[in-house]
Design a protein around this motif. Sequence first.
Motif, mmCIF file in Angstrom:
data_model
loop_
_atom_site.group_PDB
_atom_site.id
_atom_site.type_symbol
_atom_site.label_atom_id
_atom_site.label_comp_id
_atom_site.label_asym_id
_atom_site.label_seq_id
_atom_site.Cartn_x
_atom_site.Cartn_y
_atom_site.Cartn_z
ATOM 1 N N UNK A 159 1.002 -1.177 0.307
ATOM 2 C CA UNK A 159 -0.228 -0.363 -0.395
ATOM 3 C C UNK A 159 0.565 1.548 0.103
ATOM 4 N N UNK A 160 1.979 1.222 0.619
ATOM 5 C CA UNK A 160 2.555 2.437 0.883
ATOM 6 C C UNK A 160 3.468 2.969 -0.508
ATOM 7 N N UNK A 161 4.664 1.688 -1.236
ATOM 8 C CA UNK A 161 4.783 1.389 -1.952
ATOM 9 C C UNK A 161 3.550 1.936 -3.216
ATOM 10 N N UNK A 162 2.548 1.778 -3.471
ATOM 11 C CA UNK A 162 2.114 2.319 -4.466
ATOM 12 C C UNK A 162 1.031 3.899 -4.530
ATOM 13 N N UNK A 163 1.008 3.792 -2.611
ATOM 14 C CA UNK A 163 1.369 5.389 -2.668
ATOM 15 C C UNK A 163 2.279 6.360 -3.193
ATOM 16 N N UNK A 164 3.688 5.894 -3.290
ATOM 17 C CA UNK A 164 5.103 6.504 -3.198
ATOM 18 C C UNK A 164 4.653 6.421 -4.938
ATOM 19 N N UNK A 165 4.372 5.193 -5.942
ATOM 20 C CA UNK A 165 4.282 5.367 -6.775
ATOM 21 C C UNK A 165 3.111 6.681 -7.121
ATOM 22 N N UNK A 166 1.963 7.143 -6.840
ATOM 23 C CA UNK A 166 1.391 7.850 -7.451
ATOM 24 C C UNK A 166 1.703 9.432 -7.017
ATOM 25 N N UNK A 167 2.757 9.295 -6.196
ATOM 26 C CA UNK A 167 3.520 10.758 -5.730
ATOM 27 C C UNK A 167 3.981 11.113 -6.235
ATOM 28 N N UNK A 168 4.707 10.291 -6.950
ATOM 29 C CA UNK A 168 5.776 10.409 -8.229
ATOM 30 C C UNK A 168 5.595 10.352 -9.273
ATOM 31 N N UNK A 169 4.416 10.149 -9.593
ATOM 32 C CA UNK A 169 3.302 10.172 -11.096
ATOM 33 C C UNK A 169 2.513 11.735 -10.516
ATOM 34 N N UNK A 170 2.517 12.297 -9.308
ATOM 35 C CA UNK A 170 1.910 13.496 -9.761
ATOM 36 C C UNK A 170 2.829 14.634 -9.851
ATOM 37 N N UNK A 171 4.158 14.373 -8.961
ATOM 38 C CA UNK A 171 5.089 15.543 -8.999
ATOM 39 C C UNK A 171 5.851 15.533 -10.718
ATOM 40 N N UNK A 172 5.891 14.165 -11.272
ATOM 41 C CA UNK A 172 6.422 14.761 -12.727
ATOM 42 C C UNK A 172 5.200 15.026 -13.322
#
Length: 75
Positions: free
Chosen positions: A39-52
């Motif tokens: 769950x935390x890794x998926x959240x990180x992936x979502x955050x990185x996508x938003x940053x990009x």
Amino acid sequence: MLTKRSTVYFDPAIHRVLKLMAIETEQSISDIVNEAIRHELAQDQEDLAVFAKRAKEPSISYEALLKKLKADGKI
């Protein structure tokens, strides 16, 4: 699926909660921890996508933001 073993040291209170959760959900502590990490890794992936996605947006310095807020009467 192959699994890897690792030693993790939990705060005693967290470990008690994990043991109770494992009993209540009929899952192992390992399953609960793996699910939480996924769950935390998926959240990180979502955050990185938003940053990009927002990387090309103009930025403003903190000082400039404060000046703008003051000029707009917001502070």
